[in-house]
Design an enzyme around this catalytic site. Structure first.
Site, PDB file in Angstrom:
ATOM      1  N   CYS A  41       5.447  20.385  -7.227  1.00  0.00           N
ATOM      2  CA  CYS A  41       6.472  19.585  -7.917  1.00  0.00           C
ATOM      3  C   CYS A  41       7.464  20.523  -8.584  1.00  0.00           C
ATOM      4  CB  CYS A  41       5.800  18.705  -8.962  1.00  0.00           C
ATOM      5  SG  CYS A  41       6.954  17.872 -10.070  1.00  0.00           S
ATOM      6  N   HIS A  82       0.823  -1.220   0.000  1.00  0.00           N
ATOM      7  CA  HIS A  82       0.000   0.000   0.000  1.00  0.00           C
ATOM      8  C   HIS A  82       0.854   1.266   0.000  1.00  0.00           C
ATOM      9  CE1 HIS A  82      -3.616  -2.447   1.703  1.00  0.00           C
ATOM     10  NE2 HIS A  82      -3.395  -2.681   0.444  1.00  0.00           N
TER      11      HIS A  82
HETATM   12  C1  BV8 Z   1      -8.390  -1.709  -5.455  1.00  0.00           C
HETATM   13  C2  BV8 Z   1      -2.905   3.170   2.395  1.00  0.00           C
HETATM   14  C3  BV8 Z   1      -8.761  -2.136  -7.650  1.00  0.00           C
HETATM   15  C4  BV8 Z   1      -3.549   4.451   2.776  1.00  0.00           C
HETATM   16  C5  BV8 Z   1      -4.725   1.548   2.345  1.00  0.00           C
HETATM   17  C6  BV8 Z   1     -13.663  -6.444  -2.906  1.00  0.00           C
HETATM   18  C7  BV8 Z   1     -14.663  -6.439  -1.998  1.00  0.00           C
HETATM   19  C8  BV8 Z   1     -14.985  -5.211  -1.342  1.00  0.00           C
HETATM   20  C9  BV8 Z   1     -14.278  -4.012  -1.588  1.00  0.00           C
HETATM   21  C10 BV8 Z   1     -13.286  -4.057  -2.498  1.00  0.00           C
HETATM   22  C11 BV8 Z   1     -12.991  -5.253  -3.163  1.00  0.00           C
HETATM   23  N1  BV8 Z   1     -11.964  -4.987  -3.997  1.00  0.00           N
HETATM   24  C12 BV8 Z   1     -11.614  -3.660  -3.892  1.00  0.00           C
HETATM   25  C13 BV8 Z   1     -12.411  -3.081  -2.975  1.00  0.00           C
HETATM   26  C14 BV8 Z   1     -12.337  -1.692  -2.590  1.00  0.00           C
HETATM   27  C15 BV8 Z   1     -11.270  -1.414  -1.517  1.00  0.00           C
HETATM   28  C16 BV8 Z   1     -11.605  -2.131  -0.239  1.00  0.00           C
HETATM   29  O1  BV8 Z   1     -11.088  -3.184   0.073  1.00  0.00           O
HETATM   30  N2  BV8 Z   1     -12.490  -1.466   0.530  1.00  0.00           N
HETATM   31  C17 BV8 Z   1     -12.845  -2.031   1.854  1.00  0.00           C
HETATM   32  C18 BV8 Z   1     -12.894  -0.886   2.856  1.00  0.00           C
HETATM   33  C19 BV8 Z   1     -14.139  -2.761   1.763  1.00  0.00           C
HETATM   34  N3  BV8 Z   1      -9.940  -1.801  -1.981  1.00  0.00           N
HETATM   35  C20 BV8 Z   1      -9.269  -0.876  -2.719  1.00  0.00           C
HETATM   36  O2  BV8 Z   1      -9.700   0.204  -3.047  1.00  0.00           O
HETATM   37  C21 BV8 Z   1      -7.881  -1.294  -3.165  1.00  0.00           C
HETATM   38  N4  BV8 Z   1      -7.698  -1.009  -4.557  1.00  0.00           N
HETATM   39  O3  BV8 Z   1      -9.119  -2.626  -5.163  1.00  0.00           O
HETATM   40  O4  BV8 Z   1      -8.136  -1.313  -6.707  1.00  0.00           O
HETATM   41  C22 BV8 Z   1      -9.622  -1.352  -8.381  1.00  0.00           C
HETATM   42  C23 BV8 Z   1      -9.369  -0.013  -8.527  1.00  0.00           C
HETATM   43  C24 BV8 Z   1     -10.222   0.669  -9.340  1.00  0.00           C
HETATM   44  C25 BV8 Z   1     -11.290   0.014  -9.894  1.00  0.00           C
HETATM   45  C26 BV8 Z   1     -11.483  -1.354  -9.709  1.00  0.00           C
HETATM   46  C27 BV8 Z   1     -10.640  -2.055  -8.925  1.00  0.00           C
HETATM   47  C28 BV8 Z   1      -6.805  -0.443  -2.444  1.00  0.00           C
HETATM   48  C29 BV8 Z   1      -6.782  -0.789  -1.022  1.00  0.00           C
HETATM   49  C30 BV8 Z   1      -5.625  -0.038  -0.340  1.00  0.00           C
HETATM   50  C31 BV8 Z   1      -6.078   1.258   0.291  1.00  0.00           C
HETATM   51  N5  BV8 Z   1      -4.973   1.837   1.072  1.00  0.00           N
HETATM   52  N6  BV8 Z   1      -3.646   2.078   3.013  1.00  0.00           N
HETATM   53  C32 BV8 Z   1      -3.175   4.888   4.165  1.00  0.00           C
HETATM   54  O5  BV8 Z   1      -2.667   4.059   4.950  1.00  0.00           O
HETATM   55  O6  BV8 Z   1      -3.403   6.065   4.421  1.00  0.00           O
HETATM   56  S1  BV8 Z   1      -5.739   0.413   3.165  1.00  0.00           S
HETATM   57  C33 BV8 Z   1      -5.376   0.631   4.868  1.00  0.00           C
HETATM   58  O7  BV8 Z   1      -6.518   0.178   5.560  1.00  0.00           O
HETATM   59  C34 BV8 Z   1      -4.225  -0.190   5.393  1.00  0.00           C
HETATM   60  O8  BV8 Z   1      -3.156  -0.248   4.506  1.00  0.00           O
HETATM   61  C35 BV8 Z   1      -4.899  -1.555   5.600  1.00  0.00           C
HETATM   62  O9  BV8 Z   1      -4.965  -2.246   4.383  1.00  0.00           O
HETATM   63  C36 BV8 Z   1      -6.303  -1.166   5.995  1.00  0.00           C
HETATM   64  C37 BV8 Z   1      -6.462  -1.222   7.482  1.00  0.00           C
HETATM   65  O10 BV8 Z   1      -6.581  -2.593   7.792  1.00  0.00           O
HETATM   66  P1  BV8 Z   1      -5.585  -3.266   8.882  1.00  0.00           P
HETATM   67  O11 BV8 Z   1      -4.174  -2.954   8.545  1.00  0.00           O
HETATM   68  O12 BV8 Z   1      -6.015  -4.658   8.965  1.00  0.00           O
HETATM   69  O13 BV8 Z   1      -5.882  -2.451  10.223  1.00  0.00           O
HETATM   70  P2  BV8 Z   1      -7.222  -2.407  11.112  1.00  0.00           P
HETATM   71  O14 BV8 Z   1      -7.041  -1.253  12.029  1.00  0.00           O
HETATM   72  O15 BV8 Z   1      -8.447  -2.494  10.258  1.00  0.00           O
HETATM   73  O16 BV8 Z   1      -7.168  -3.783  11.959  1.00  0.00           O
HETATM   74  C38 BV8 Z   1      -6.109  -3.979  12.862  1.00  0.00           C
HETATM   75  C39 BV8 Z   1      -6.303  -5.399  13.415  1.00  0.00           C
HETATM   76  O17 BV8 Z   1      -5.211  -5.689  14.276  1.00  0.00           O
HETATM   77  C40 BV8 Z   1      -7.587  -5.558  14.228  1.00  0.00           C
HETATM   78  O18 BV8 Z   1      -8.221  -6.779  13.852  1.00  0.00           O
HETATM   79  C41 BV8 Z   1      -7.080  -5.622  15.685  1.00  0.00           C
HETATM   80  O19 BV8 Z   1      -7.819  -6.527  16.459  1.00  0.00           O
HETATM   81  C42 BV8 Z   1      -5.700  -6.190  15.503  1.00  0.00           C
HETATM   82  N7  BV8 Z   1      -4.732  -5.740  16.526  1.00  0.00           N
HETATM   83  C43 BV8 Z   1      -4.659  -4.521  17.139  1.00  0.00           C
HETATM   84  N8  BV8 Z   1      -3.553  -4.496  17.952  1.00  0.00           N
HETATM   85  C44 BV8 Z   1      -2.941  -5.704  17.809  1.00  0.00           C
HETATM   86  C45 BV8 Z   1      -3.683  -6.489  16.883  1.00  0.00           C
HETATM   87  N9  BV8 Z   1      -3.329  -7.735  16.520  1.00  0.00           N
HETATM   88  C46 BV8 Z   1      -2.196  -8.249  17.091  1.00  0.00           C
HETATM   89  N10 BV8 Z   1      -1.406  -7.538  17.958  1.00  0.00           N
HETATM   90  C47 BV8 Z   1      -1.753  -6.280  18.350  1.00  0.00           C
HETATM   91  N11 BV8 Z   1      -0.978  -5.607  19.203  1.00  0.00           N
HETATM   92 ZN    ZN Z   2       5.312  16.845 -11.426  1.00  0.00          ZN
END
Ligand code: BV8
Ligand code: ZN
Length: 247
Positions: A148, A118
């Protein structure tokens, strides 16, 4: 199908793919997305971290990333990051780490074979020309949008926003490791991720499709927990250091 191993055995016949999420950086003091209820200053993160969000209010988006740059600059890797460095040292090219985290903590811990699927908080690119992304730790004053110096356009963090494709080279690298035919058995471990964002959340199914063994280490149940053969509930900084048998 071999009997399910109770312990994560990393021996000479094994190759290991690791996926990490925000939970792995939580013990270093980096807030998780769920921890923020998916919100930043009452803006849904998906709204800020998107091309539409940048089009609508680039200064707001730069405030979001400048704040995270400032926050990520003075945090340190934790024992969870360090354990993965040891596993890589043991497995060499039979190890690959793909992370959803943009904080760069895996590299700072010493991980080499890392896919920043990402993007990276400390890299910047131009939204309006094809110049190469460059290393950048700048924290910009609120309200400013850096320009830029080769086209005068708007700079943006080199991060994959919601609705944007991941880099094909990154997807190929992961796909090659999963489908590798070198006589080794594939093991996949996901840690600290809620399994809510795609395509990262679908890797477990790609691994199962080639009969790989799958592990989830997470503080709480994830959206795709039932897709894993093994679920170890706990803090990654405490579980990962003792989970693997390096044989
Ligand atoms: C795309 C950078 C193709 C930005 C990020 C299929 C089904 C549904 C939706 C989609 C699909 N395909 C695509 C989508 C759309 C979308 C998506 O998935 N939406 C979701 C919300 C439903 N995906 C996209 O847009 C992707 N691109 O598909 O392009 C496309 C494009 C155009 C047209 C057609 C197709 C791009 C996805 C990437 C986005 N960028 N990050 C930034 O960081 O600012 S995503 C960002 O959020 C992170 O990188 C990460 O991926 C996500 C957060 O999730 P986690 O890292 O898991 O963190 P979270 O806080 O949620 O959970 C933490 C977990 O840890 C918890 O469970 C907790 O219990 C646990 N925990 C906490 N502490 C601990 C722990 N575990 C262990 N130890 C601890 N101490
Ligand atoms: Zn430029």
């Amino acid at each position: 199908m071999e009997p399910l191993a109770e312990q994560l055995v990393l021996d000479s016949r094994t190759r290991l793919l690791v996926l990490t999420g925000a939970g792995v950086s939580a013990e270093s003091g980096v807030p998780t997305f769920r921890g923020m209820n998916g919100l930043w200053e009452n803006h849904p993160v998906e709204a800020v971290a998107s091309p539409e969000g940048f089009q609508a209010d680039p200064a707001l988006v730069w405030r979001f990333y400048s704040q995270r740059r400032a926050g990520a600059a003075d945090v340190k890797p934790n024992p969870g990051h360090d354990a993965l460095v040891r596993w890589e040292a043991h497995l060499g090219d039979r190890f690959l780490l793909t992370t959803q985290n943009v904080d760069g903590l895996h590299a700072r811990a010493g991980s080499q074979r890392v896919v920043d699927m990402h993007g990276n908080l400390f890299r910047t690119k131009c939204a309006d020309c094809q110049r190469e992304p460059f290393a950048d730790t700048s924290v910009h004053p609120s309200g400013t949008v850096p320009k830029c110096d080769s086209c005068g356009g708007r700079l943006r963090p080199d991060i994959v926003w919601f609705g944007e494709m991941l880099a094909p080279s990154d997807l190929e690298r992961i796909g090659e490791f999963i489908s590798r035919k070198d006589g080794t058995r594939l093991v996949f471990l996901a840690a600290g991720t809620s399994g809510a964002v795609w395509p990262a959340a679908g890797i477990v199914d790609e691994v199962r499709a080639v009969r790989g063994e799958t592990w989830l280490v997470n503080y709480e149940s994830a959206a795709n927990t039932e897709r894993f053969h093994h679920f170890v509930q706990g803090l990654s900084g405490q579980v990962l250091p003792t989970l693997a048998k390096l044989a």
